[in-house]
Design an enzyme around this catalytic site. Structure first.
Site, mmCIF file in Angstrom:
data_model
loop_
_atom_site.group_PDB
_atom_site.id
_atom_site.type_symbol
_atom_site.label_atom_id
_atom_site.label_comp_id
_atom_site.label_asym_id
_atom_site.label_seq_id
_atom_site.Cartn_x
_atom_site.Cartn_y
_atom_site.Cartn_z
ATOM 1 C CG MET A 229 5.282 25.682 5.057
ATOM 2 S SD MET A 229 7.182 25.579 5.537
ATOM 3 C CE MET A 229 7.310 25.906 6.518
ATOM 4 C CG HIS A 230 2.257 22.850 10.172
ATOM 5 N ND1 HIS A 230 2.598 22.948 12.097
ATOM 6 C CD2 HIS A 230 3.556 21.837 10.054
ATOM 7 C CE1 HIS A 230 3.574 22.158 12.330
ATOM 8 N NE2 HIS A 230 3.935 21.930 11.302
#
Length: 249
Positions: A229-230
Site C-alpha cells: 500500500m505504501h
C-alpha cells in the site's frame, strides 16, 4: 543505566522500566530513540531474572511516531518503516511488556504501545493513528494490531479518519484497557507488574509465547500488505507537501 535517550531502571528485582525521554524530539522515532530502544530490549532479552517490562515515556509524551526526516525518507524511497523494527519490540520480548502510555501516543508511537501485552492509557492524553492525515496509508502493523486490540469499528474510524482522541473519550467508547489519570498510570502499571511477578518466569514466558504466536504469524502478512500500500500511496508529491506543512517547514 543510561542507554542513549532511553533509561533502563530496575524498579524491583524482577521488574525493569524502560523510559523513553528524547526531549529534543518529543519521543519521536529519532535515531537516538531507535538505538536506545533496540539496545534496551536486547539487554532485557539477555537478562536471566526479569519477569516484566514497563515501557513508558516522560511528562506528557509517550511517543510521537515518525520524525519528519524519517517520513520524508520513506516518501522518497530511501528507507522503509521495516528498516527499524520498533513495532514488534514488545511483541518479540520474551517476557510480558506493559505499555504505560502516560502521555500522548501519536501515529506509530501509539501503534508501538498497542503491541505490548498490557496497555494503560491516560485520560488527559491524546491518542491517534494519524497516518492518513499525511496522505499515506498506515504502516507498522497498524492495520492489524489496532483492530485486534481496539475492535474493528473503532479501529476503522481511527485509521481512516485519523482524528485525535483523548483517553477519556476512548474509555467512553469502550476500549478494553484501563484509562486512568496521568499521575496514576505508572502506579497502576507497577501494581500489575507485581501481580505478574508472583508467577514463575518460565511459565510467563511459555504462556506469552503461546498467546502471541498467532499475532506474529499474521503480522508478517500484514507488514507485506502495508508495504504494498505504501508503494501506491507514499510517493506522491502531495504526501511530501503534507509532511512539510504538518511539521511546519
Amino acid at each position: 543505566m543510561m542507554v542513549s535517550v532511553v533509561e533502563m531502571l530496575e524498579i524491583e528485582p524482577d521488574i525493569v522500566q524502560v523510559k523513553m525521554q528524547d526531549r529534543t524530539h518529543r519521543n519521536a522515532f529519532s535515531k537516538e530513540l531507535i538505538h536506545g530502544l533496540n539496545q534496551s530490549f536486547e539487554l532485557i532479552r539477555a537478562h536471566p531474572r526479569y519477569k516484566t517490562v514497563i515501557l513508558t515515556g516522560y511528562d506528557s509524551y509517550f511517543s510521537t511516531g515518525g520524525t519528519q526526516e524519517g517520513l520524508l525518507g520513506i516518501q522518497q524511497g530511501s528507507i522503509k518503516f521495516t528498516d527499524d523494527n520498533l513495532y514488534s519490540l514488545a511483541l518479540d520480548c520474551p517476557i510480558p511488556v506493559i505499555a504505560a502510555m502516560q502521555g500522548h501516543g501519536i501515529g506509530g508511537g501509539f501503534v508501538m504501545g498497542l503491541f505490548a501485552d498490557f496497555v494503560i492509557l491516560s485520560r488527559e492524553s491524546l491518542y491517534t493513528t494519524n497516518f492518513m492525515k499525511y496522505g499515506f496509508t498506515p504502516g507498522m502493523g497498524a492495520t492489524y494490531i489496532v483492530p485486534q486490540k481496539l475492535g474493528f469499528a473503532l479501529a476503522q474510524e481511527l485509521l481512516m479518519n485519523a482524528g485525535n482522541y483523548r483517553g477519556a473519550e476512548l474509555e467512553k467508547r469502550g476500549i478494553p484497557y484501563p484509562v486512568v489519570p496521568r499521575n496514576q498510570v505508572l502506579p497502576h502499571a507497577l501494581e500489575l507488574a507485581r501481580q505478574l511477578t508472583e508467577k514463575p518466569r518460565h511459565s510467563l514466558m511459555t504462556l506469552k509465547e503461546h498467546l502471541v504466536a498467532p499475532l506474529r504469524e499474521q503480522l508478517s502478512k500484514t507488514i507485506q500488505q502495508e508495504l504494498e500500500m505504501h508503494e501506491k500511496t507514499f510517493h506522491h508529491e502531495d504526501v511530501k507537501k503534507r509532511i512539510s506543512e504538518l511539521y511546519g517547514s
